[in-house]
Design a protein around this motif. Structure first.
Motif, PDB file in Angstrom:
ATOM      1  N   GLN A   1      25.361  34.983   6.128  1.00 21.44           N
ATOM      2  CA  GLN A   1      23.941  35.078   5.786  1.00 21.44           C
ATOM      3  C   GLN A   1      23.640  36.367   5.027  1.00 21.44           C
ATOM      4  OE1 GLN A   1      20.890  32.766   6.468  1.00 21.44           O
ATOM      5  NE2 GLN A   1      20.929  34.031   4.629  1.00 21.44           N
TER       6      GLN A   1
ATOM      7  N   SER B   1      21.381  22.003   7.506  1.00 24.44           N
ATOM      8  CA  SER B   1      20.477  21.996   8.655  1.00 24.44           C
ATOM      9  C   SER B   1      19.422  23.090   8.577  1.00 24.44           C
ATOM     10  CB  SER B   1      21.291  22.165   9.950  1.00 24.44           C
ATOM     11  OG  SER B   1      21.857  23.467  10.015  1.00 24.44           O
TER      12      SER B   1
ATOM     13  N   GLU C   1      29.539  33.196  11.338  1.00 26.49           N
ATOM     14  CA  GLU C   1      28.399  33.482  12.202  1.00 26.49           C
ATOM     15  C   GLU C   1      27.772  34.839  11.926  1.00 26.49           C
ATOM     16  OE1 GLU C   1      27.031  31.372  14.210  1.00 26.49           O
ATOM     17  OE2 GLU C   1      28.549  29.800  13.959  1.00 26.49           O
TER      18      GLU C   1
ATOM     19  N   HIS D   1      27.373  22.282   6.677  1.00 22.63           N
ATOM     20  CA  HIS D   1      26.510  21.733   7.728  1.00 22.63           C
ATOM     21  C   HIS D   1      25.380  22.713   8.060  1.00 22.63           C
ATOM     22  CE1 HIS D   1      25.236  19.703  11.384  1.00 22.63           C
ATOM     23  NE2 HIS D   1      25.353  20.853  12.019  1.00 22.63           N
ATOM     24  N   LYS D   2      25.694  24.000   8.168  1.00 27.85           N
ATOM     25  CA  LYS D   2      24.675  24.990   8.507  1.00 27.85           C
ATOM     26  C   LYS D   2      23.661  25.146   7.378  1.00 27.85           C
ATOM     27  CE  LYS D   2      27.371  27.696  11.823  1.00 27.85           C
ATOM     28  NZ  LYS D   2      26.422  27.576  12.944  1.00 27.85           N
TER      29      LYS D   2
ATOM     30  N   GLU E   1      20.101  26.218   9.200  1.00 25.72           N
ATOM     31  CA  GLU E   1      20.484  27.319  10.086  1.00 25.72           C
ATOM     32  C   GLU E   1      20.838  28.562   9.279  1.00 25.72           C
ATOM     33  OE1 GLU E   1      23.800  28.275  13.566  1.00 25.72           O
ATOM     34  OE2 GLU E   1      23.405  26.203  12.970  1.00 25.72           O
ATOM     35  N   ILE E   2      21.421  28.356   8.102  1.00 25.90           N
ATOM     36  CA  ILE E   2      21.706  29.441   7.174  1.00 25.90           C
ATOM     37  C   ILE E   2      20.923  29.174   5.898  1.00 25.90           C
ATOM     38  CG2 ILE E   2      23.480  30.453   5.680  1.00 25.90           C
ATOM     39  CD1 ILE E   2      25.480  30.114   7.897  1.00 25.90           C
TER      40      ILE E   2
END
Length: 253
Positions: free
Chosen positions: A94, A128, A90, A124-125, A130-131
């Motif tokens: 990134q 999607s 989290e 998954h991130k 998200e990253i």
């Protein structure tokens, strides 16, 4: 994250095409995420296009195919629990991609050993959006002998790390089962550890057990059924020769 539907004209760039050719002062038109035209002058047909490209002045810069890092361990051995692993995902991943990969032209990485649930969550991130990261290839846990590396080395006395980093097997049935499990998780490759003997890890002498060649053959055969190639962590030349003789696809180290 830029849309793939964006139209971009890269102007006056030094172009390396990845096939041994390079050319200065090129103009490259990209539409829908694909290169549509390359020219050594401003593309004369731009006025006929129904879309207006975003222009990037690349004077003094180079455009080339993305680089591939074929051996990464994103998390290293610094996270010792699910909570620490999730926090790394989290708060640090990134910036790792943004600061340590993209500026150096790396757009694909092959991770060869991280906690299994970390790489599943990361993929998954990435999928999607998200990253924002590179194309990500993964192997899941390293398949090794009972009491093998990295189970008793990096896993040490931490049950969570041992289970996340390693899949320990001793029978052909277990070999087939772990391949089927990883195939269900849609890994890109399988990685085995073909190393045994006495080694020092963290100032402690350990007796590392080694997969039998029968188990290696079973892993390769079962992997082929699921279209998964097998790469091996190996230390010695004699072990490389043995693995090549049974049809290993890749050698690490």
């Amino acid at each position: 994250m830029k849309s793939k539907n964006e139209t971009i004209l890269i102007e006056n760039v030094h172009l390396i095409d990845g096939k041994g050719n390079e050319a200065p002062h090129q103009y490259v038109l990209i539409h829908n995420g694909k290169i549509k035209a390359i020219s050594d002058h401003k593309l004369s047909f731009l006025h006929t296009l129904k879309f207006h490209p975003k222009k990037i002045d690349a004077t003094g810069k180079t455009l080339m195919p993305g680089l591939i890092d074929v051996h990464t361990h994103l998390q290293g051995i610094h996270n010792h629990s699910e909570a620490e692993s999730d926090d790394f995902l989290e708060t640090k991943v990134q910036s790792l991609f943004t600061n340590n990969l993209f500026p150096y032209g790396i757009t694909t990485i092959k991770d060869l050993g991280c906690p299994r649930h970390f790489v599943y969550k990361l993929r998954h991130k990435l999928q999607s959006g998200e990253i924002l990261g590179p194309k990500f290839l993964m192997v899941g846990p390293n398949i090794t002998a009972k009491e093998g590396h990295p189970a008793i080395t990096l896993g040490g006395d931490n049950p969570w790390m041992r289970k996340e980093l390693a899949a320990e097997i001793s029978t052909i049935e277990e070999a087939k089962a772990i391949v089927q499990e990883l195939a269900a998780h849609q890994v890109d490759f399988l990685k085995i550890v073909y190393q045994g003997g006495s080694y020092y890890y963290f100032d402690t002498e350990l007796q590392i057990q080694k997969l039998s060649l029968n188990l290696v053959r079973a892993l390769i055969e079962e992997g082929a059924k699921h279209h998964l190639k097998v790469s091996a962590h190996v230390r010695y030349q004699v072990d490389v020769a043995e693995l090549l003789n049974v049809g290993i696809y890749g050698i690490e180290h």
